[in-house]
Design a protein around this motif. Structure first.
Motif, PDB file in Angstrom:
ATOM      1  N   ALA A 115       0.864  -1.180   0.000  1.00  0.00           N
ATOM      2  CA  ALA A 115       0.000   0.000   0.000  1.00  0.00           C
ATOM      3  C   ALA A 115       0.897   1.224   0.000  1.00  0.00           C
ATOM      4  N   GLU A 116       0.589   2.161  -0.880  1.00  0.00           N
ATOM      5  CA  GLU A 116       1.489   3.295  -1.132  1.00  0.00           C
ATOM      6  C   GLU A 116       1.650   4.218   0.078  1.00  0.00           C
ATOM      7  N   LYS A 117       0.569   4.465   0.823  1.00  0.00           N
ATOM      8  CA  LYS A 117       0.610   5.467   1.889  1.00  0.00           C
ATOM      9  C   LYS A 117       0.926   4.893   3.263  1.00  0.00           C
ATOM     10  N   GLU A 161       5.647   0.743 -13.992  1.00  0.00           N
ATOM     11  CA  GLU A 161       6.515  -0.088 -14.824  1.00  0.00           C
ATOM     12  C   GLU A 161       7.227  -1.129 -13.967  1.00  0.00           C
ATOM     13  N   GLU A 162       7.723  -0.691 -12.802  1.00  0.00           N
ATOM     14  CA  GLU A 162       8.405  -1.613 -11.877  1.00  0.00           C
ATOM     15  C   GLU A 162       7.417  -2.587 -11.254  1.00  0.00           C
ATOM     16  N   PHE A 163       6.252  -2.072 -10.854  1.00  0.00           N
ATOM     17  CA  PHE A 163       5.261  -2.957 -10.232  1.00  0.00           C
ATOM     18  C   PHE A 163       4.782  -4.030 -11.197  1.00  0.00           C
ATOM     19  N   LEU A 164       4.465  -3.651 -12.421  1.00  0.00           N
ATOM     20  CA  LEU A 164       3.943  -4.633 -13.374  1.00  0.00           C
ATOM     21  C   LEU A 164       5.013  -5.644 -13.754  1.00  0.00           C
ATOM     22  N   MET A 165       6.221  -5.167 -14.008  1.00  0.00           N
ATOM     23  CA  MET A 165       7.292  -6.063 -14.439  1.00  0.00           C
ATOM     24  C   MET A 165       7.752  -6.991 -13.310  1.00  0.00           C
ATOM     25  N   GLY A 166       7.819  -6.457 -12.098  1.00  0.00           N
ATOM     26  CA  GLY A 166       8.359  -7.251 -10.995  1.00  0.00           C
ATOM     27  C   GLY A 166       7.333  -7.987 -10.173  1.00  0.00           C
ATOM     28  N   TYR A 167       6.115  -7.405 -10.065  1.00  0.00           N
ATOM     29  CA  TYR A 167       5.118  -7.955  -9.143  1.00  0.00           C
ATOM     30  C   TYR A 167       3.861  -8.450  -9.846  1.00  0.00           C
ATOM     31  N   GLY A 168       3.557  -7.896 -11.024  1.00  0.00           N
ATOM     32  CA  GLY A 168       2.374  -8.339 -11.748  1.00  0.00           C
ATOM     33  C   GLY A 168       1.120  -7.548 -11.444  1.00  0.00           C
ATOM     34  N   PHE A 169       1.256  -6.316 -10.923  1.00  0.00           N
ATOM     35  CA  PHE A 169       0.083  -5.477 -10.711  1.00  0.00           C
ATOM     36  C   PHE A 169       0.459  -4.028 -10.993  1.00  0.00           C
ATOM     37  N   VAL A 170      -0.547  -3.172 -11.146  1.00  0.00           N
ATOM     38  CA  VAL A 170      -0.326  -1.739 -11.284  1.00  0.00           C
ATOM     39  C   VAL A 170      -1.236  -1.014 -10.306  1.00  0.00           C
ATOM     40  N   ILE A 171      -0.884   0.227  -9.999  1.00  0.00           N
ATOM     41  CA  ILE A 171      -1.696   1.084  -9.133  1.00  0.00           C
ATOM     42  C   ILE A 171      -2.242   2.205 -10.005  1.00  0.00           C
ATOM     43  N   PRO A 172      -3.541   2.250 -10.265  1.00  0.00           N
ATOM     44  CA  PRO A 172      -4.090   3.229 -11.216  1.00  0.00           C
ATOM     45  C   PRO A 172      -3.715   4.671 -10.935  1.00  0.00           C
ATOM     46  N   ALA A 173      -3.636   5.070  -9.667  1.00  0.00           N
ATOM     47  CA  ALA A 173      -3.321   6.473  -9.343  1.00  0.00           C
ATOM     48  C   ALA A 173      -1.930   6.584  -8.724  1.00  0.00           C
ATOM     49  N   ASN A 174      -0.971   5.906  -9.316  1.00  0.00           N
ATOM     50  CA  ASN A 174       0.384   5.865  -8.758  1.00  0.00           C
ATOM     51  C   ASN A 174       1.134   7.171  -9.031  1.00  0.00           C
ATOM     52  N   ALA A 175       1.413   7.925  -7.992  1.00  0.00           N
ATOM     53  CA  ALA A 175       2.087   9.227  -8.148  1.00  0.00           C
ATOM     54  C   ALA A 175       3.540   9.081  -8.572  1.00  0.00           C
ATOM     55  N   PHE A 183      -5.212  -8.168 -18.510  1.00  0.00           N
ATOM     56  CA  PHE A 183      -5.671  -7.177 -19.490  1.00  0.00           C
ATOM     57  C   PHE A 183      -5.889  -5.824 -18.822  1.00  0.00           C
ATOM     58  N   GLN A 184      -6.530  -5.815 -17.669  1.00  0.00           N
ATOM     59  CA  GLN A 184      -6.780  -4.556 -16.972  1.00  0.00           C
ATOM     60  C   GLN A 184      -5.463  -3.871 -16.592  1.00  0.00           C
ATOM     61  N   ASN A 185      -4.510  -4.640 -16.110  1.00  0.00           N
ATOM     62  CA  ASN A 185      -3.209  -4.063 -15.753  1.00  0.00           C
ATOM     63  C   ASN A 185      -2.512  -3.472 -16.975  1.00  0.00           C
ATOM     64  N   ALA A 186      -2.525  -4.218 -18.076  1.00  0.00           N
ATOM     65  CA  ALA A 186      -1.888  -3.742 -19.303  1.00  0.00           C
ATOM     66  C   ALA A 186      -2.577  -2.480 -19.813  1.00  0.00           C
ATOM     67  N   ARG A 187      -3.886  -2.467 -19.749  1.00  0.00           N
ATOM     68  CA  ARG A 187      -4.642  -1.312 -20.244  1.00  0.00           C
ATOM     69  C   ARG A 187      -4.357  -0.068 -19.405  1.00  0.00           C
ATOM     70  N   TRP A 188      -4.392  -0.215 -18.075  1.00  0.00           N
ATOM     71  CA  TRP A 188      -4.092   0.923 -17.197  1.00  0.00           C
ATOM     72  C   TRP A 188      -2.679   1.442 -17.447  1.00  0.00           C
ATOM     73  N   TYR A 189      -1.749   0.520 -17.562  1.00  0.00           N
ATOM     74  CA  TYR A 189      -0.348   0.912 -17.762  1.00  0.00           C
ATOM     75  C   TYR A 189      -0.184   1.665 -19.080  1.00  0.00           C
ATOM     76  N   CYS A 190      -0.778   1.161 -20.159  1.00  0.00           N
ATOM     77  CA  CYS A 190      -0.653   1.826 -21.463  1.00  0.00           C
ATOM     78  C   CYS A 190      -1.300   3.212 -21.457  1.00  0.00           C
ATOM     79  N   GLU A 191      -2.468   3.324 -20.833  1.00  0.00           N
ATOM     80  CA  GLU A 191      -3.127   4.628 -20.763  1.00  0.00           C
ATOM     81  C   GLU A 191      -2.273   5.624 -20.001  1.00  0.00           C
TER      82      GLU A 191
END
Length: 533
Positions: A203-205, A241-255, A349-357
């Protein structure tokens, strides 16, 4: 991991002196599993969980199951290969000290290293898409390098699939070795596994301290954790980029997200390299700007020794950078309605889509900023589409520079001759399509600078620019060839325009140098022409 696995893991840890809260339990939801506590945990007081140093998966704890390794072998490779052997031991007869830990590890991962060809295509145009083949090859090379160190009795089970799985365990769960070996130089830190400490999601915070005790490493929450609420760790300020490549998830509002940017393929007109081209730059989501040092390096690289007008040099670099960023933006995969409907239930798919956007947003903002910061051009606030933005900027470039179109408007004699008198040509487009654009533009530049029969305005500036080049004093070379093969034959048709008082080899050499250094193709901006600024 389920509650039975967590219970076994905790009992195993306590056998070696681990400090662990009594009331941890596993919860499952659509995103996976998490760990909660049945009673509240007081923040900033004492460790809620610890890993004895004896249980850390390091080079030192893994090397005993391998054949003697060369002294220059990386510690992280020894740790990974040794852990492979422990996985084999555990699968065969539960013969590994780390068996209880191995049994709780996920059997599959959602990192792009495990994507199918179809799934990987969802990331097309991104840094990750281009990195996956390189990482897989690197892991294959490391796997083969470690093969001779694996004892013969384990080699049948020591497969690349196992090595790849272990590598992903490390990328998704590792801590820095400096936590285990405090006495070492921190510059030598490498990824290690700390069983028990890696059971919590990110968790980021969340503020949590990774603390070293005399015989263990522990986690201390800095604030109270209510009962029956999921307990989180903080993996650090990482990009998606690090989260998806290393962990397999993304955070949509990642600062902390960024777009990786490298100019290794930058097309320098001078054919030179610069240290700035070898660097990897990160366009930060919060402030997506290219470093001023990079812009300055590219200016020097593009136009070395050309100091007449620094604004012109910055203009060329700005256009080239805008082209690179625009092509990067347009190359990133955009999910269509069919994909969205078909793969709506796929977390990959959702992770890839969020990351690309996110990547497109960062790159577009960087494109807008580089034009504003470098040459002061601001895109209209209502312009959301990058193609539209590029077309507007192309129009602006056209107004700033010299092109066949602008020369046509200024009644340039060379361009009018080409359109009206040269066989087969009747428009600017026909000149461009026939491959004569560079030659006619070269002649038009000299004519604009030295003829008295041009529109008053820009010709004097252009003359000053040409005479700043040393090439203007060279009566031979490229200019002499153009005089012989183009100017002389054309003068037979129109001696007034192709007058040797206007055209000389030196002036043509200078115009050629100007075009080499300061010409811009606007093809990527919606205009099939070259502009000299």
């Amino acid at each position: 991991m389920d509650n039975e696995g967590l219970k076994t893991l905790i009992e195993w840890g306590r056998q070696y002196g681990a400090i662990i809260e009594d009331d941890f339990y596993v919860v499952q939801d659509t995103k996976g599993s998490g760990v909660c506590s049945r009673r509240p945990i007081k923040g900033g007081v004492q460790p809620m969980i610890s890993c004895p140093r004896e249980l850390a998966v390091t080079c030192e704890s893994m090397k005993d199951v391998l054949i003697d390794a060369p002294a220059d072998l990386s510690e992280y490779l020894i740790a990974r290969a040794g852990f492979c052997v422990h996985v084999i031991l555990n699968d065969r007869n539960k013969g590994s000290k780390w068996g209880a830990y191995i049994d709780t590890l996920p059997r599959s991962f959602d990192t792009p290293m495990y994507y199918s060809e179809t799934e990987l295509a969802w990331l097309k145009g991104t840094t990750i898409y281009n990195s996956v083949p390189d990482y897989l090859q690197m892991w294959k090379d490391e796997y083969e390098r470690m093969l001779p160190l694996v004892p013969e009795e384990y080699k049948d089970d020591y497969t690349f699939d196992l090595f790849k799985w272990v590598c992903t365990v490390f990328t998704s769960r590792a801590f820095p070795s400096r936590l285990v070996f405090e006495e070492r130089d921190h510059s030598e830190s490498y990824p290690v596994l700390l069983p028990l400490l890696d059971i919590f999601n990110h968790a980021e915070k969340i503020r949590i301290t990774w603390k070293c005790l005399p015989g263990s490493i522990c986690l201390v929450p800095e604030s109270d954790i209510p009962e029956d609420k999921e307990i989180f760790n903080n993996y650090g300020a990482k990009s998606n980029e690090e989260f998806l490549m290393g962990y397999g998830f993304v955070i949509p509002a990642n600062a902390y997200s960024h777009a990786t940017f490298k100019l290794g393929g930058y097309d320098s007109k001078q054919g030179e390299k610069h240290p700035a081209l070898a660097k990897v730059y990160h366009l930060q989501k919060q402030d997506p700007r290219l470093p001023a040092s990079l812009i300055d390096a590219l200016i020097d690289l593009e136009t070395p020794g050309f100091d007449v007008d620094n604004d012109r040099r910055r203009f060329v670099v700005a256009v080239n950078m805008a082209r690179i960023l625009a092509m990067r933006y347009l190359g990133i995969h955009v999910a269509d309605d069919e994909e969205i409907n078909k793969y709506s239930d796929s977390s990959r798919f959702q992770n890839a889509r969020w990351y690309c956007e996110e990547q497109r947003t960062i790159i577009k903002d960087a494109l807008v900023n580089v034009l504003k910061d470098t040459i002061g051009w601001e895109a209209p606030s209502e312009c959301e589409d990058v193609r539209e933005l590029c077309a507007l900027f192309g129009k602006y470039v056209m107004s700033r520079g010299y092109s066949l179109m602008s020369f046509m408007g200024s009644k340039n004699g060379v361009v009018e001759f080409a359109v009206n008198e040269m066989p087969g040509f009747d428009t600017i487009d026909s000149i461009i399509e026939a491959g004569w654009e560079d030659q006619i533009l070269l002649l038009a530049i000299v004519y604009e600078a030295y003829s008295d029969n041009v529109a008053v305005g820009r010709s004097y500036d252009l003359k000053d620019v040409l005479e700043s080049f040393d090439a203007i004093n060279d009566p031979e070379g490229f200019g002499a060839q153009i005089m012989k093969e183009v100017v002389s034959p054309f003068s037979e048709y129109n001696a007034e325009i192709f007058d040797e008082k206007i055209f000389t080899a030196g002036r043509l050499n200078a115009a050629g140098a100007l075009m080499d250094r300061m010409s811009i193709s606007l093809e990527d901006f919606g205009y099939s022409c070259v502009v000299v600024v």
